[in-house]
Structure formats: structure tokens, C-alpha cells
Design a protein around this motif. Structure first.
Motif, PDB file in Angstrom:
ATOM      1  N   ASN A  88      24.086  43.917  47.646  1.00 11.34           N
ATOM      2  CA  ASN A  88      23.807  43.659  49.026  1.00 11.34           C
ATOM      3  C   ASN A  88      24.944  43.454  50.114  1.00 11.34           C
ATOM      4  OD1 ASN A  88      24.756  41.058  48.201  1.00 11.34           O
ATOM      5  ND2 ASN A  88      22.959  39.954  48.724  1.00 11.34           N
ATOM      6  N   GLY A  89      26.198  43.723  49.372  1.00  9.34           N
ATOM      7  CA  GLY A  89      27.170  43.307  50.366  1.00  9.34           C
ATOM      8  C   GLY A  89      27.727  42.046  50.693  1.00  9.34           C
ATOM      9  N   ASN A  90      27.100  41.208  49.974  1.00  9.28           N
ATOM     10  CA  ASN A  90      27.364  39.474  50.410  1.00  9.28           C
ATOM     11  C   ASN A  90      27.106  38.850  49.098  1.00  9.28           C
ATOM     12  OD1 ASN A  90      27.790  38.106  52.315  1.00  9.28           O
ATOM     13  ND2 ASN A  90      25.922  37.274  52.837  1.00  9.28           N
ATOM     14  N   ASN A  91      27.507  39.307  47.713  1.00 12.35           N
ATOM     15  CA  ASN A  91      27.499  38.530  46.622  1.00 12.35           C
ATOM     16  C   ASN A  91      28.202  37.274  46.412  1.00 12.35           C
ATOM     17  OD1 ASN A  91      27.235  41.504  44.000  1.00 12.35           O
ATOM     18  ND2 ASN A  91      25.909  40.571  45.905  1.00 12.35           N
ATOM     19  N   THR A  92      29.223  37.199  47.343  1.00 11.50           N
ATOM     20  CA  THR A  92      29.937  35.894  47.406  1.00 11.50           C
ATOM     21  C   THR A  92      29.238  34.642  47.838  1.00 11.50           C
ATOM     22  OG1 THR A  92      31.022  36.477  49.150  1.00 11.50           O
ATOM     23  CG2 THR A  92      32.123  37.098  47.341  1.00 11.50           C
ATOM     24  N   ASN A  93      28.039  34.988  48.394  1.00 17.24           N
ATOM     25  CA  ASN A  93      27.363  33.904  48.973  1.00 17.24           C
ATOM     26  C   ASN A  93      26.389  33.354  48.083  1.00 17.24           C
ATOM     27  OD1 ASN A  93      28.321  33.333  51.409  1.00 17.24           O
ATOM     28  ND2 ASN A  93      27.436  34.926  52.511  1.00 17.24           N
ATOM     29  N   ILE A  94      26.148  33.974  46.992  1.00 14.74           N
ATOM     30  CA  ILE A  94      25.227  33.683  45.889  1.00 14.74           C
ATOM     31  C   ILE A  94      25.923  32.539  44.886  1.00 14.74           C
ATOM     32  CG2 ILE A  94      23.915  34.349  44.043  1.00 14.74           C
ATOM     33  CD1 ILE A  94      23.550  37.147  45.275  1.00 14.74           C
ATOM     34  N   THR A  95      25.347  31.330  45.045  1.00  9.00           N
ATOM     35  CA  THR A  95      25.949  30.266  44.360  1.00  9.00           C
ATOM     36  C   THR A  95      25.193  30.013  43.101  1.00  9.00           C
ATOM     37  OG1 THR A  95      24.711  28.999  45.748  1.00  9.00           O
ATOM     38  CG2 THR A  95      27.161  29.355  46.308  1.00  9.00           C
ATOM     39  N   ASN A  96      23.915  30.279  42.935  1.00  5.68           N
ATOM     40  CA  ASN A  96      22.949  30.127  41.908  1.00  5.68           C
ATOM     41  C   ASN A  96      22.467  31.311  41.209  1.00  5.68           C
ATOM     42  OD1 ASN A  96      22.941  27.166  42.165  1.00  5.68           O
ATOM     43  ND2 ASN A  96      21.836  27.446  44.035  1.00  5.68           N
ATOM     44  N   PHE A  97      22.965  31.646  40.311  1.00  5.76           N
ATOM     45  CA  PHE A  97      22.693  32.876  39.562  1.00  5.76           C
ATOM     46  C   PHE A  97      22.291  32.811  38.104  1.00  5.76           C
ATOM     47  CE2 PHE A  97      23.214  36.985  37.197  1.00  5.76           C
ATOM     48  CZ  PHE A  97      22.796  38.031  37.979  1.00  5.76           C
ATOM     49  N   THR A 138      21.511  33.250  48.390  1.00  4.60           N
ATOM     50  CA  THR A 138      22.274  32.560  47.853  1.00  4.60           C
ATOM     51  C   THR A 138      21.715  31.889  46.480  1.00  4.60           C
ATOM     52  OG1 THR A 138      21.204  30.443  48.762  1.00  4.60           O
ATOM     53  CG2 THR A 138      22.993  31.736  50.183  1.00  4.60           C
ATOM     54  N   SER A 139      20.623  32.090  46.186  1.00  5.98           N
ATOM     55  CA  SER A 139      20.028  31.584  45.105  1.00  5.98           C
ATOM     56  C   SER A 139      19.104  32.640  44.426  1.00  5.98           C
ATOM     57  CB  SER A 139      19.256  30.270  44.919  1.00  5.98           C
ATOM     58  OG  SER A 139      20.117  29.286  45.595  1.00  5.98           O
ATOM     59  N   LEU A 140      19.283  33.027  42.971  1.00  4.26           N
ATOM     60  CA  LEU A 140      18.407  33.931  42.578  1.00  4.26           C
ATOM     61  C   LEU A 140      18.321  33.421  40.963  1.00  4.26           C
ATOM     62  CD1 LEU A 140      17.023  36.507  41.898  1.00  4.26           C
ATOM     63  CD2 LEU A 140      19.067  37.559  41.153  1.00  4.26           C
ATOM     64  N   TYR A 141      16.802  33.066  40.689  1.00  4.42           N
ATOM     65  CA  TYR A 141      16.598  32.796  39.380  1.00  4.42           C
ATOM     66  C   TYR A 141      15.415  33.926  38.727  1.00  4.42           C
ATOM     67  CZ  TYR A 141      18.179  28.249  40.881  1.00  4.42           C
ATOM     68  OH  TYR A 141      19.060  27.223  41.348  1.00  4.42           O
ATOM     69  N   LEU A 184      15.750  36.261  53.635  1.00  6.65           N
ATOM     70  CA  LEU A 184      15.419  35.377  52.097  1.00  6.65           C
ATOM     71  C   LEU A 184      16.927  34.675  51.711  1.00  6.65           C
ATOM     72  CD1 LEU A 184      12.994  34.890  50.458  1.00  6.65           C
ATOM     73  CD2 LEU A 184      13.921  36.729  48.883  1.00  6.65           C
ATOM     74  N   ILE A 185      16.598  33.482  51.302  1.00  3.99           N
ATOM     75  CA  ILE A 185      17.800  32.645  51.012  1.00  3.99           C
ATOM     76  C   ILE A 185      17.682  32.387  49.403  1.00  3.99           C
ATOM     77  CG2 ILE A 185      19.145  30.516  51.097  1.00  3.99           C
ATOM     78  CD1 ILE A 185      18.534  30.692  53.885  1.00  3.99           C
ATOM     79  N   TRP A 186      16.445  31.832  49.321  1.00  2.00           N
ATOM     80  CA  TRP A 186      15.929  31.348  47.799  1.00  2.00           C
ATOM     81  C   TRP A 186      14.776  32.264  47.120  1.00  2.00           C
ATOM     82  CZ3 TRP A 186      17.747  26.505  45.515  1.00  2.00           C
ATOM     83  CH2 TRP A 186      17.349  26.332  44.294  1.00  2.00           C
ATOM     84  N   PHE A 187      15.369  32.739  46.043  1.00  2.00           N
ATOM     85  CA  PHE A 187      13.977  33.838  45.271  1.00  2.00           C
ATOM     86  C   PHE A 187      14.105  33.103  43.742  1.00  2.00           C
ATOM     87  CE2 PHE A 187      13.001  38.004  43.099  1.00  2.00           C
ATOM     88  CZ  PHE A 187      11.673  37.831  43.385  1.00  2.00           C
ATOM     89  N   SER A 188      12.968  32.885  43.263  1.00  2.00           N
ATOM     90  CA  SER A 188      13.164  32.372  41.654  1.00  2.00           C
ATOM     91  C   SER A 188      11.881  33.063  41.183  1.00  2.00           C
ATOM     92  CB  SER A 188      12.816  30.928  41.609  1.00  2.00           C
ATOM     93  OG  SER A 188      11.762  30.074  42.382  1.00  2.00           O
ATOM     94  N   TRP A 246      29.179  34.342  37.617  1.00  2.00           N
ATOM     95  CA  TRP A 246      27.727  34.405  37.042  1.00  2.00           C
ATOM     96  C   TRP A 246      27.948  34.433  35.655  1.00  2.00           C
ATOM     97  CZ3 TRP A 246      25.994  38.777  40.912  1.00  2.00           C
ATOM     98  CH2 TRP A 246      26.073  38.211  42.298  1.00  2.00           C
ATOM     99  N   THR A 247      27.850  33.243  35.083  1.00  2.00           N
ATOM    100  CA  THR A 247      27.993  33.277  33.594  1.00  2.00           C
ATOM    101  C   THR A 247      26.541  33.133  32.869  1.00  2.00           C
ATOM    102  OG1 THR A 247      28.602  31.033  33.714  1.00  2.00           O
ATOM    103  CG2 THR A 247      30.280  32.632  33.554  1.00  2.00           C
ATOM    104  N   ASN A 248      25.554  32.831  33.799  1.00  2.00           N
ATOM    105  CA  ASN A 248      24.089  32.553  33.260  1.00  2.00           C
ATOM    106  C   ASN A 248      23.327  33.835  32.797  1.00  2.00           C
ATOM    107  OD1 ASN A 248      24.233  29.722  33.127  1.00  2.00           O
ATOM    108  ND2 ASN A 248      24.373  29.761  35.313  1.00  2.00           N
ATOM    109  N   ILE A 249      23.972  34.587  31.946  1.00  2.00           N
ATOM    110  CA  ILE A 249      23.320  35.931  31.586  1.00  2.00           C
ATOM    111  C   ILE A 249      23.641  36.276  30.000  1.00  2.00           C
ATOM    112  CG2 ILE A 249      23.970  37.416  33.872  1.00  2.00           C
ATOM    113  CD1 ILE A 249      26.492  38.436  32.172  1.00  2.00           C
ATOM    114  N   ASP A 250      22.449  36.945  29.557  1.00  2.00           N
ATOM    115  CA  ASP A 250      22.635  37.159  28.188  1.00  2.00           C
ATOM    116  C   ASP A 250      23.795  37.872  27.821  1.00  2.00           C
ATOM    117  OD1 ASP A 250      19.862  36.193  27.811  1.00  2.00           O
ATOM    118  OD2 ASP A 250      19.258  38.041  28.354  1.00  2.00           O
ATOM    119  N   ALA A 251      24.097  37.960  26.405  1.00  2.00           N
ATOM    120  CA  ALA A 251      25.282  38.269  25.701  1.00  2.00           C
ATOM    121  C   ALA A 251      25.247  39.829  25.918  1.00  2.00           C
ATOM    122  CB  ALA A 251      25.273  38.001  24.119  1.00  2.00           C
ATOM    123  N   GLN A 252      24.330  40.524  26.003  1.00  2.00           N
ATOM    124  CA  GLN A 252      24.475  42.068  26.065  1.00  2.00           C
ATOM    125  C   GLN A 252      24.311  42.532  27.615  1.00  2.00           C
ATOM    126  OE1 GLN A 252      21.447  40.339  25.698  1.00  2.00           O
ATOM    127  NE2 GLN A 252      20.230  41.353  27.149  1.00  2.00           N
TER     128      GLN A 252
END
Length: 264
Positions: free
Chosen positions: A219-228, A203-206, A181-185, A251-257
């Protein structure tokens, strides 16, 4: 700007491309040798292909077709019937189908039990509340977003590369078997936890706007995730990752908490 097309004498015709016209009717009853039909973007309200048993591909997208009977088209490999007004679609006789694109219709159910060769399924923007994929082991691309699906079992779909399930009513989903799996939204559901530790190709998680309390992304491969993207999860305080320093920086697209840890 064609409004009429008479093919009654063209009995040897194998390929027909008549898309993007103003056709309101298309009589193919004499074209029994037809293998490819492209009649998308017209004004067809119906399409009779009962005499065209040699058809391998049908592209009848963007028409106001309300009914499509393909029970006689047993050689059909691909079907593009998206953006019509279909309320039902029977593909049980079409066992050779590997690509179905029936999105943006009004389907309430879709029986795929006989389509074991299916590789691509685009069924988003319908009224589906259930989707049984247990007999589709070759499935690689699945777009079923913008439906009313409450449960989705993809444990038999280990070859999935792209999976889009956003805007449904899912409370959980297990994608451990989808190693490629490469793209999961999965935005805009009610999912409470995600285990992505086995999805080493991701590489993409939404996963925005859910009810998430935990995400395991070790998953041992976090550096390949470019969309988070994980915002809109007010009860998500910690996300398990390979390297918290890397994730915090990238990965800055997270909530403040929300924060990252290697052991939440």
C-alpha cells in the motif's frame, strides 16, 4: 441505591441521569419534554419511552431489558442499549440515528436500511448472521465481531476508519473502498485472501487464525503499520509488502513458514 424514582410531577424535565442504581421500574409517561435519558446499570426489565417523542439520546445499557420500542422516538440521534437481553431491535423509524451501540444482546437481525446518517455501529456479541450496510455510506466505525456473519459487503462504506469483524464465519471480505481505514481485525474467520493494497492509512492489522494463502500489503505506507498479527495461517507462505527487509525486521508475528516479498 435507589429502588424507586417518582418523576410523575416533573413535567418540565429535559435531562434525566439515574444510572448505577437498583431501579426495577421507571415511569416516564408524564415526562414528555425529556430529551436525554441515562438509566444504565439498573435492574430494569422494560423501558417505556412511547410518550417521550423529544428524546435525542437514550442510554439504557447494562439492564435486563428484553424489549425496547423506540418507534415513537423519531428524533433519536444516539442509542446505547448494549448489555441487555434484547432479541430484536427496530430502528427503521429512527432515521436521525448516527450512533447505535447494541452489542452484547441476543439480536438475530438488524435492519439498517433507513439509517443513512449512521456513523458508529457497535453490534458485536449478538447472534447476527447477516448485516446489510448498503444504505449506510457515512459509517466510520463498525464493530460486528463475535457474531455468525457469513458474508459482509462494505463496498458502500468508503469512510470506514475502524473495522472489527473477528470471530465470525467470513470466507472473504473486500475492503478496497475504505481508503481511510486505520484499524482492521478479522481474526478467527475462514478468509483465504486479503487485498490491502488500497488501504494506505492502515496502522493495525489482525488476521490470525484464518485460511489465508495470500496477503497483498503493498500500500506504499507499510512503515505506518505498528500492529501486525498474521499467525495461525498454515497455508500462508508469502506476504506481498513494500519492503521485505523492513517487514522481516518489524513484523515478527507470523508463522514459521511465512516470509515477505515484494512480488510473491
Amino acid at each position: 441505591q435507589l429502588t424507586n424514582l417518582d418523576l410523575s410531577n416533573n413535567i418540565n424535565l429535559t435531562d434525566l441521569w439515574c444510572g448505577d442504581n437498583q431501579l426495577v421500574n421507571l415511569d416516564l409517561s408524564n415526562n414528555t419534554a425529556l430529551t436525554m435519558l441515562h438509566c444504565g446499570i439498573n435492574q430494569l426489565t422494560s423501558l417505556d419511552v412511547s410518550q417521550n417523542s423529544a428524546l435525542i439520546g437514550i442510554a439504557c445499557y447494562v439492564n435486563p431489558i428484553t424489549n425496547l420500542d423506540i418507534s415513537q422516538n423519531t428524533s433519536l440521534s444516539w442509542l446505547y442499549c448494549f448489555s441487555n437481553q434484547l432479541t430484536s431491535l427496530d430502528v427503521t423509524n429512527n432515521t436521525a440515528l448516527y450512533d447505535i451501540r447494541c452489542h452484547n444482546n441476543q439480536l438475530t437481525s438488524l435492519d439498517l436500511s433507513q439509517n443513512t446518517a449512521l456513523s458508529v455501529l457497535l453490534c458485536q456479541d449478538n447472534n447476527l448472521n447477516n448485516l446489510d450496510l448498503s444504505n449506510n455510506p457515512s459509517l466510520r466505525v463498525l464493530y460486528c465481531e463475535k457474531n455468525q456473519i457469513t458474508n459482509l459487503n462494505v463496498s458502500n462504506n468508503s469512510q470506514l476508519v475502524e473495522l472489527k469483524v473477528y470471530n465470525n464465519q467470513l470466507t472473504n471480505i473486500n475492503i478496497n473502498s475504505a481508503d481511510d481505514l486505520i484499524w482492521f481485525s478479522c481474526d478467527n474467520n475462514q478468509i483465504t485472501s486479503l487485498d490491502l493494497s488500497q488501504n494506505t492509512a492502515l496502522t493495525s492489522l489482525y488476521c490470525r487464525n484464518n485460511q489465508l494463502t495470500s496477503i497483498d500489503l503493498r500500500n506504499g505506507n507499510n512503515t505506518n503499520i505498528t500492529n501486525f498479527y498474521a499467525t495461525g495461517n498454515p497455508n500462508l507462505y508469502c506476504i506481498d509488502v513494500d519492503d521485505p527487509i523492513y517487514s522481516t525486521a518489524n513484523w515478527t508475528n507470523i508463522d514459521a513458514q511465512t516470509s515477505f516479498s515484494s512480488n510473491c
